[in-house]
Motif scaffolding. Structure first.
Motif, PDB file in Angstrom:
ATOM      1  N   ASP A 295      35.731   6.433  -5.564  1.00 42.11           N
ATOM      2  CA  ASP A 295      35.054   6.483  -4.263  1.00 42.11           C
ATOM      3  C   ASP A 295      34.483   5.105  -3.918  1.00 42.11           C
ATOM      4  OD1 ASP A 295      32.647   6.199  -5.665  1.00 42.11           O
ATOM      5  OD2 ASP A 295      31.917   8.204  -5.194  1.00 42.11           O
TER       6      ASP A 295
ATOM      7  N   GLN B 105      32.315   5.126  -8.436  1.00 42.23           N
ATOM      8  CA  GLN B 105      32.374   6.363  -9.214  1.00 42.23           C
ATOM      9  C   GLN B 105      33.825   6.835  -9.303  1.00 42.23           C
ATOM     10  OE1 GLN B 105      28.536   8.933  -8.445  1.00 42.23           O
ATOM     11  NE2 GLN B 105      29.549   8.499  -6.510  1.00 42.23           N
TER      12      GLN B 105
ATOM     13  N   LEU C  80      36.264  10.340 -10.178  1.00 35.13           N
ATOM     14  CA  LEU C  80      36.267  11.799 -10.204  1.00 35.13           C
ATOM     15  C   LEU C  80      36.828  12.275 -11.536  1.00 35.13           C
ATOM     16  CD1 LEU C  80      35.796  14.390  -8.510  1.00 35.13           C
ATOM     17  CD2 LEU C  80      38.187  14.166  -7.739  1.00 35.13           C
TER      18      LEU C  80
ATOM     19  N   TRP D 214      31.554  13.418  -9.904  1.00 32.91           N
ATOM     20  CA  TRP D 214      31.743  11.977  -9.791  1.00 32.91           C
ATOM     21  C   TRP D 214      30.913  11.310 -10.876  1.00 32.91           C
ATOM     22  CZ3 TRP D 214      35.421  10.142  -6.787  1.00 32.91           C
ATOM     23  CH2 TRP D 214      35.861  10.923  -5.711  1.00 32.91           C
TER      24      TRP D 214
END
Length: 156
Positions: free
Chosen positions: A30, A34, A36, A125
């Protein structure tokens, strides 16, 4: 991971013999540094979202589907990171597999990260500076996704 129907049908014919499969792995990053990750229901380990390419699917399309199925996040594929075969593996039931894995860097476009199927017990995240324990190849994939070198890695 839920076993796809085509694999179950093949297993009826070949038993536990070695089955060559195409795996897909996503490094979804993101805009807040971060990544996922999903916590696997079968092992409890954290891992990158992943799945198996089914007959007739295109890899990037299939990976977007897998990400959403596992995490409820809609993502887009940005680039290919890695093409690599992994050593053969035998599951506890005796099924033998070997994966050719295609790993892609992806970016989220919508959706809130959550458990979205029975394959995971948690989805979240994780800050890149504070990752949970991951397999060595997953750490390599993340490092590659962060690299300015856009050429995919492959063994020569």
């Amino acid at each position: 991971m839920t076993t796809p129907k085509f694999i179950l049908e093949l297993r009826e014919k070949i038993g536990h013999d070695l089955l060559w499969l195409t795996g897909l792995t996503a490094v979804v990053l993101d805009d807040h540094d971060q990544v996922l990750l999903v916590q696997r229901a079968d092992s409890g380990h954290w891992s990158l979202p992943a799945g198996i390419l089914e007959p007739g699917e295109q890899p990037a399309v299939a990976l977007v589907r897998e990400i959403h199925e596992e995490t409820a996040v809609h993502a887009e594929v940005e680039r290919l990171l890695n093409v690599e075969s992994f050593p053969p593996h035998t599951y506890p039931n005796g099924d033998q597999v070997q994966f050719l894995d295609l790993c892609f860097r992806c970016h989220p476009i919508s959706g809130e990260a959550r458990v979205n199927d029975e394959e995971s017990t948690d989805v979240r995240w994780w800050p890149l500076a504070n990752l949970p324990p991951l397999r060595d190849e997953e750490l390599r994939f993340i490092k590659r996704a962060l690299s300015p070198d856009e050429a995919p890695y492959y063994v020569t």
